[in-house]
Write a protein that holds these residues in place. Structure first.
Motif, short mmCIF file in Angstrom:
data_model
loop_
_atom_site.label_atom_id
_atom_site.label_comp_id
_atom_site.label_asym_id
_atom_site.label_seq_id
_atom_site.Cartn_x
_atom_site.Cartn_y
_atom_site.Cartn_z
N ASN A 1 0.62 -1.36 0.15
CA ASN A 1 0.22 0.04 -0.36
C ASN A 1 0.60 1.30 0.32
O ASN A 1 2.01 1.43 0.50
CB ASN A 1 -0.98 0.07 1.39
CG ASN A 1 -2.31 1.52 1.00
OD1 ASN A 1 -2.76 1.21 -0.22
ND2 ASN A 1 -2.11 2.14 2.18
N THR B 1 -0.13 8.67 0.83
CA THR B 1 1.16 9.93 1.52
C THR B 1 0.75 10.92 2.13
O THR B 1 0.11 11.32 2.59
CB THR B 1 -0.18 11.39 0.20
OG1 THR B 1 0.32 10.31 -1.01
CG2 THR B 1 1.14 12.71 0.06
N VAL C 1 -7.76 7.93 -1.76
CA VAL C 1 -8.09 6.93 -1.73
C VAL C 1 -7.51 6.16 -0.25
O VAL C 1 -6.05 6.47 -0.14
CB VAL C 1 -8.19 6.08 -2.85
CG1 VAL C 1 -9.02 7.06 -4.34
CG2 VAL C 1 -7.00 6.16 -3.44
N SER C 2 -7.81 4.99 -0.08
CA SER C 2 -7.82 4.26 1.12
C SER C 2 -7.48 2.98 0.59
O SER C 2 -8.39 2.59 0.12
CB SER C 2 -8.21 3.57 2.31
OG SER C 2 -7.98 3.34 3.54
N GLY C 3 -6.61 2.56 0.72
CA GLY C 3 -5.45 0.90 0.49
C GLY C 3 -6.89 -0.12 1.58
O GLY C 3 -6.64 -0.53 0.76
N ARG D 1 -2.64 9.33 11.12
CA ARG D 1 -4.00 9.23 11.58
C ARG D 1 -4.26 7.75 11.82
O ARG D 1 -3.70 6.56 11.38
CB ARG D 1 -5.17 10.03 10.94
CG ARG D 1 -4.37 11.10 11.09
CD ARG D 1 -5.27 11.82 10.10
NE ARG D 1 -5.37 11.52 9.23
CZ ARG D 1 -6.55 11.22 8.22
NH1 ARG D 1 -7.52 10.74 8.53
NH2 ARG D 1 -6.91 10.64 7.03
N SER E 1 -2.27 2.07 6.26
CA SER E 1 -1.26 2.44 6.84
C SER E 1 -0.94 2.30 7.80
O SER E 1 0.41 1.65 8.47
CB SER E 1 -0.75 3.82 5.60
OG SER E 1 -0.38 3.85 4.60
C1 LIG Z 1 -0.38 16.23 0.39
C2 LIG Z 1 -0.76 15.34 1.34
C3 LIG Z 1 -0.44 14.90 2.66
C4 LIG Z 1 -1.37 13.94 3.87
N1 LIG Z 1 -0.40 13.96 5.09
C5 LIG Z 1 -0.56 12.99 6.59
C6 LIG Z 1 0.18 12.37 7.57
O1 LIG Z 1 0.74 13.83 7.69
N2 LIG Z 1 -0.53 12.30 7.77
C7 LIG Z 1 -2.29 10.91 7.57
O2 LIG Z 1 -2.16 10.11 8.14
N3 LIG Z 1 -2.64 11.72 6.63
C8 LIG Z 1 -2.40 12.23 5.84
N4 LIG Z 1 -2.64 12.48 4.12
C9 LIG Z 1 -4.01 11.96 4.40
C10 LIG Z 1 -3.94 9.72 3.64
O3 LIG Z 1 -2.86 10.07 2.41
C11 LIG Z 1 -5.25 9.38 3.22
O4 LIG Z 1 -5.67 9.39 4.04
C12 LIG Z 1 -4.74 8.18 2.86
O5 LIG Z 1 -5.77 7.92 1.63
C13 LIG Z 1 -4.71 7.11 4.15
O6 LIG Z 1 -4.65 6.19 2.74
P1 LIG Z 1 -4.66 4.76 3.50
O7 LIG Z 1 -5.65 4.57 4.27
O8 LIG Z 1 -4.20 3.52 2.27
O9 LIG Z 1 -3.32 4.59 4.29
C14 LIG Z 1 -2.64 14.02 3.66
C15 LIG Z 1 -2.97 13.21 2.44
C16 LIG Z 1 -2.66 13.90 1.06
C17 LIG Z 1 -2.97 14.78 0.44
#
Ligand SMILES: Cc1cc2nc3c(=O)[nH]c(=O)nc-3n(C[C@H](O)[C@H](O)[C@H](O)COP(=O)(O)O)c2cc1C
Length: 189
Positions: free
Chosen positions: A30, A33, A87-89, A53, A58
Motif C-alpha cells: 500500500n 501520502t 483513497v484508502s488501500g 492518523r 497504513s
Molecule cells: C498532501 C497530503 C498530505 C497528507 N499528509 C498526511 C499525514 O501526514 N498523515 C496522515 O495520516 N494522513 C495524511 N494525508 C492523508 C492520507 O494520505 C489519506 O488519508 C490516505 O488516503 C490514507 O491512505 P491509506 O488508508 O491507504 O493508508 C495526506 C494527504 C495528502 C494529499
C-alpha cells in the motif's frame, strides 16, 4: 513588520511530501501520502518519524508489520502524490496499479520501493509515540537509496538536481534556488 495572531494549525512549514509504502500480511503493498515526515536522529542512530492518523490503513499495516519505506517524489509526481492521499488501500485499491507507480523489492524490509521516486529510505519501526491526533512511527533507516544522477562524481548530493515537492499552507511548492555554498552537514565532530 506588522504581525497578526492566528489560531495555529499545522504550524511548521514547508515540509517534504513523502509516499510511504507498507505491506499487509499477504504481501500486498500500500502507499500513503504524508506531509508529516521528519528527521528525528541524524547520525547515530539514523531515525526518521512519520505521523499517521489512526484511521488510515497504513497505520494498521505498519503497526502490524513494523516496517515501512519513505519514498521522496519528484515534482512531476504531484498527481500521484494527491491520488495516493485521496483513497484508502482499505477499500481494496492497488495504488501502484491504479496510479502508474512501479514497485521494486527493497533490500532489507518487505514493503517495496517506488521506482519513480529518486530517494527511498527502508525503515524498521523502533517505537511508536502517541502525540495527539497522529501517532509517530519512529523508524530506523536501515538502507538509503539515492538516484545516482543526484550525486556528483565524488558521491556528494547535488541539491539543485533534487526536484521534490514541499507542502505549504494552501498548497504545494517546488524547492527553490541554492542560498549557500556547499556545506557539510551534519558537521564532523
Ligand atoms: C498532501 C497530503 C498530505 C497528507 N499528509 C498526511 C499525514 O501526514 N498523515 C496522515 O495520516 N494522513 C495524511 N494525508 C492523508 C492520507 O494520505 C489519506 O488519508 C490516505 O488516503 C490514507 O491512505 P491509506 O488508508 O491507504 O493508508 C495526506 C494527504 C495528502 C494529499
Amino acid at each position: 513588520m506588522a504581525k497578526v495572531q492566528r489560531t495555529p494549525s499545522r504550524p511548521v512549514y514547508p515540509t517534504p511530501t513523502g509516499l510511504i509504502t507498507s505491506i499487509d500480511a499477504e504481501g500486498r503493498p500500500n502507499i500513503i501520502t504524508l506531509g508529516e515526515v521528519f528527521n528525528l536522529s541524524i547520525r547515530e542512530p539514523i531515525w526518521v518519524g512519520i505521523a499517521l492518523r489512526k484511521a488510515t490503513y497504513s497505520h494498521e499495516l505498519i503497526s502490524a508489520q513494523r516496517e515501512y519505506v519513505v519514498n521522496l517524489p519528484t515534482s512531476g509526481m504531484l498527481d500521484q502524490v494527491l491520488q495516493c492521499g485521496s483513497v484508502s488501500g482499505r477499500d481494496g485499491v492497488d495504488k501502484f496499479a491504479e496510479f502508474g507507480l512501479t514497485a521494486v523489492p527493497s533490500e532489507q524490509v518487505r514493503p517495496p520501493l517506488i521506482a519513480e521516486c529518486p530517494v527511498n529510505l527502508e525503515c524498521k519501526v523502533v517505537d511508536v509515540l502517541v502525540t495527539g491526533d497522529h501517532d509517530v512511527f519512529v523508524g530506523e533507516v536501515v538502507v538509503q537509496h539515492v538516484a545516482d544522477d543526484l550525486l556528483n562524481a565524488d558521491g556528494a548530493f547535488v541539491l539543485e538536481r533534487f526536484d521534490t515537492i514541499v507542502m505549504m499552507p494552501g498548497g504545494f511548492a517546488g524547492v527553490g534556488a541554492r542560498l549557500s555554498p556547499t556545506i557539510e552537514w551534519p558537521p564532523k565532530r
